[in-house]
Write a protein that holds these residues in place. Structure first.
Motif, PDB file in Angstrom:
ATOM      1  N   SER A  87      63.870   9.937  45.559  1.00 59.96           N
ATOM      2  CA  SER A  87      65.063  10.292  46.321  1.00 59.96           C
ATOM      3  C   SER A  87      65.147   9.498  47.614  1.00 59.96           C
ATOM      4  N   SER A  88      66.231   9.700  48.338  1.00 59.37           N
ATOM      5  CA  SER A  88      66.508   8.963  49.572  1.00 59.37           C
ATOM      6  C   SER A  88      65.338   9.059  50.544  1.00 59.37           C
ATOM      7  N   PRO A  89      65.107   7.977  51.319  1.00 62.72           N
ATOM      8  CA  PRO A  89      64.034   8.035  52.316  1.00 62.72           C
ATOM      9  C   PRO A  89      64.281   9.075  53.404  1.00 62.72           C
ATOM     10  N   GLN A  90      65.535   9.516  53.528  1.00 59.19           N
ATOM     11  CA  GLN A  90      65.844  10.567  54.486  1.00 59.19           C
ATOM     12  C   GLN A  90      65.274  11.892  53.989  1.00 59.19           C
ATOM     13  N   PRO A  91      64.718  12.709  54.869  1.00 64.30           N
ATOM     14  CA  PRO A  91      64.169  13.999  54.444  1.00 64.30           C
ATOM     15  C   PRO A  91      65.241  14.831  53.734  1.00 64.30           C
ATOM     16  N   LEU A 161      63.465  20.751  38.134  1.00 65.82           N
ATOM     17  CA  LEU A 161      63.574  20.008  36.874  1.00 65.82           C
ATOM     18  C   LEU A 161      64.956  19.415  36.692  1.00 65.82           C
ATOM     19  N   LEU A 162      65.991  20.192  37.009  1.00 65.66           N
ATOM     20  CA  LEU A 162      67.360  19.701  36.862  1.00 65.66           C
ATOM     21  C   LEU A 162      67.599  18.488  37.746  1.00 65.66           C
ATOM     22  N   ASP A 163      67.194  18.580  39.019  1.00 68.76           N
ATOM     23  CA  ASP A 163      67.435  17.487  39.962  1.00 68.76           C
ATOM     24  C   ASP A 163      66.620  16.247  39.595  1.00 68.76           C
ATOM     25  N   ALA A 164      65.361  16.444  39.203  1.00 72.61           N
ATOM     26  CA  ALA A 164      64.520  15.296  38.850  1.00 72.61           C
ATOM     27  C   ALA A 164      65.036  14.609  37.589  1.00 72.61           C
ATOM     28  N   THR A 165      65.454  15.398  36.605  1.00 76.01           N
ATOM     29  CA  THR A 165      65.991  14.822  35.370  1.00 76.01           C
ATOM     30  C   THR A 165      67.261  14.032  35.642  1.00 76.01           C
ATOM     31  N   GLN A 166      68.169  14.613  36.440  1.00 69.90           N
ATOM     32  CA  GLN A 166      69.413  13.927  36.755  1.00 69.90           C
ATOM     33  C   GLN A 166      69.155  12.660  37.561  1.00 69.90           C
ATOM     34  N   LEU A 167      68.170  12.710  38.445  1.00 70.41           N
ATOM     35  CA  LEU A 167      67.836  11.543  39.261  1.00 70.41           C
ATOM     36  C   LEU A 167      67.336  10.397  38.384  1.00 70.41           C
ATOM     37  N   LEU A 168      66.477  10.714  37.423  1.00 71.35           N
ATOM     38  CA  LEU A 168      65.948   9.675  36.539  1.00 71.35           C
ATOM     39  C   LEU A 168      67.021   9.141  35.596  1.00 71.35           C
ATOM     40  N   ILE A 187      50.571  16.842  26.005  1.00 65.75           N
ATOM     41  CA  ILE A 187      51.238  18.064  26.458  1.00 65.75           C
ATOM     42  C   ILE A 187      50.443  19.285  26.017  1.00 65.75           C
ATOM     43  N   ASP A 188      50.034  20.083  26.976  1.00 67.07           N
ATOM     44  CA  ASP A 188      49.330  21.331  26.708  1.00 67.07           C
ATOM     45  C   ASP A 188      50.357  22.423  26.411  1.00 67.07           C
ATOM     46  N   GLU A 189      50.144  23.199  25.346  1.00 68.86           N
ATOM     47  CA  GLU A 189      51.064  24.287  24.979  1.00 68.86           C
ATOM     48  C   GLU A 189      52.495  23.769  24.809  1.00 68.86           C
ATOM     49  N   ALA A 190      52.651  22.691  24.080  1.00 67.89           N
ATOM     50  CA  ALA A 190      53.966  22.071  23.919  1.00 67.89           C
ATOM     51  C   ALA A 190      54.979  23.011  23.277  1.00 67.89           C
ATOM     52  N   GLN A 191      54.498  23.963  22.484  1.00 64.60           N
ATOM     53  CA  GLN A 191      55.422  24.889  21.821  1.00 64.60           C
ATOM     54  C   GLN A 191      56.145  25.792  22.818  1.00 64.60           C
ATOM     55  N   ASP A 192      55.632  25.884  24.043  1.00 63.26           N
ATOM     56  CA  ASP A 192      56.241  26.746  25.051  1.00 63.26           C
ATOM     57  C   ASP A 192      57.230  26.009  25.951  1.00 63.26           C
ATOM     58  N   LEU A 193      57.402  24.714  25.747  1.00 66.77           N
ATOM     59  CA  LEU A 193      58.383  23.978  26.546  1.00 66.77           C
ATOM     60  C   LEU A 193      59.786  24.483  26.251  1.00 66.77           C
ATOM     61  N   ASP A 194      60.584  24.687  27.300  1.00 66.61           N
ATOM     62  CA  ASP A 194      61.987  24.998  27.063  1.00 66.61           C
ATOM     63  C   ASP A 194      62.776  23.684  27.009  1.00 66.61           C
ATOM     64  N   PRO A 195      64.041  23.718  26.591  1.00 65.82           N
ATOM     65  CA  PRO A 195      64.803  22.464  26.446  1.00 65.82           C
ATOM     66  C   PRO A 195      64.874  21.632  27.723  1.00 65.82           C
ATOM     67  N   LEU A 196      64.949  22.292  28.883  1.00 72.03           N
ATOM     68  CA  LEU A 196      65.027  21.554  30.143  1.00 72.03           C
ATOM     69  C   LEU A 196      63.718  20.817  30.419  1.00 72.03           C
ATOM     70  N   GLN A 197      62.594  21.466  30.208  1.00 74.19           N
ATOM     71  CA  GLN A 197      61.297  20.812  30.391  1.00 74.19           C
ATOM     72  C   GLN A 197      61.119  19.648  29.437  1.00 74.19           C
ATOM     73  N   ALA A 198      61.565  19.854  28.197  1.00 71.70           N
ATOM     74  CA  ALA A 198      61.453  18.784  27.189  1.00 71.70           C
ATOM     75  C   ALA A 198      62.298  17.585  27.583  1.00 71.70           C
ATOM     76  N   ARG A 199      63.518  17.827  28.112  1.00 75.89           N
ATOM     77  CA  ARG A 199      64.389  16.712  28.546  1.00 75.89           C
ATOM     78  C   ARG A 199      63.747  15.969  29.699  1.00 75.89           C
ATOM     79  N   PHE A 200      63.154  16.689  30.635  1.00 69.16           N
ATOM     80  CA  PHE A 200      62.520  16.033  31.776  1.00 69.16           C
ATOM     81  C   PHE A 200      61.385  15.126  31.323  1.00 69.16           C
ATOM     82  N   ILE A 201      60.520  15.612  30.438  1.00 66.69           N
ATOM     83  CA  ILE A 201      59.392  14.817  29.975  1.00 66.69           C
ATOM     84  C   ILE A 201      59.852  13.601  29.190  1.00 66.69           C
ATOM     85  N   ALA A 202      60.932  13.780  28.394  1.00 64.09           N
ATOM     86  CA  ALA A 202      61.435  12.676  27.580  1.00 64.09           C
ATOM     87  C   ALA A 202      62.040  11.584  28.443  1.00 64.09           C
TER      88      ALA A 202
END
Length: 202
Positions: A87-91, A161-168, A187-202
């Motif tokens: 993200s931006s260098p600004q805090p 997760l939403l902000d990081a995914t959108q940023l990437l 991925i540990d316990e991959a079966q417990d990933l929700d769709p948002l977590q899966a999108r972020f990792i992908a």
């Protein structure tokens, strides 16, 4: 660390998908740590995603000095690192909600009887809706009221997760950099990933 035949077979897999199916207490974390160590020793650069901070600490501890050659963390801690780096260098004006702030917001939402009377159930519902998107008008109203209560300068773990995914997604050069930084994703316990977590990792 001593591995049984099944664990050794999982550790030996280098290419393609490798799914380990086993019950609690059967050594999945040991297998994960051993596979991570084997990849590092082979000159690879693994990304290790754990479901809990405790599991991340366990893997880090078992790797010892090798831990510096791997990136290890939960989805949320990894998302935080992405936001801090890309993200931006600004805090950032945003900050994570304190536990007491979220409890107060959820108590306010309980006052809208249509959403239920249990703050824990409402929180779980909001988490599910953020991961899978709202479908009904009632869902959308709940998310709108929650966002209004939270305000634009505070974020919860799903927002990370939403902000990081959108940023990437919007910063191609950073997305390519991260994707090329790792040769393997464990991925540990991959079966417990929700769709948002899966999108972020992908």
């Amino acid at each position: 660390m001593a591995l049984n035949a099944d664990q050794a077979r999982a550790v030996a897999v280098r290419d393609g998908l490798c799914v380990v199916i086993a019950g609690p207490g059967t050594g999945k974390t040991e297998t994960l740590a051993a596979k991570t160590a084997a990849l590092i020793e082979a000159g690879e650069r693994p990304l290790v995603v754990t479901f809990t901070r405790s599991a991340a600490h366990t893997v880090i501890h078992r790797l010892g000095a090798l831990r510096r050659a791997a990136t290890i963390g939960t989805c949320h801690s990894l998302a935080f690192r992405v936001l801090r780096r890309v993200s931006s260098p600004q805090p950032s004006a945003k900050r994570l909600l304190h536990a007491w702030e979220k409890e107060r917001i959820l108590r306010h939402l309980v006052q809208h009887r249509r959403f239920g009377s249990d703050p824990v159930e409402i929180e779980e519902r909001i988490t599910r809706l953020k991961a899978r998107a709202a479908v009904t008008d009632d869902d959308r109203e709940l998310l709108t009221l929650y966002a209004q209560e939270k305000g634009p300068c505070r974020m919860d773990f799903q927002d990370l997760l939403l902000d990081a995914t959108q940023l990437l997604l919007s910063a191609e050069e950073w997305r390519i950099l991260y994707q090329s930084s790792y040769t393997h994703v464990l991925i540990d316990e991959a079966q417990d990933l929700d769709p948002l977590q899966a999108r972020f990792i992908a």
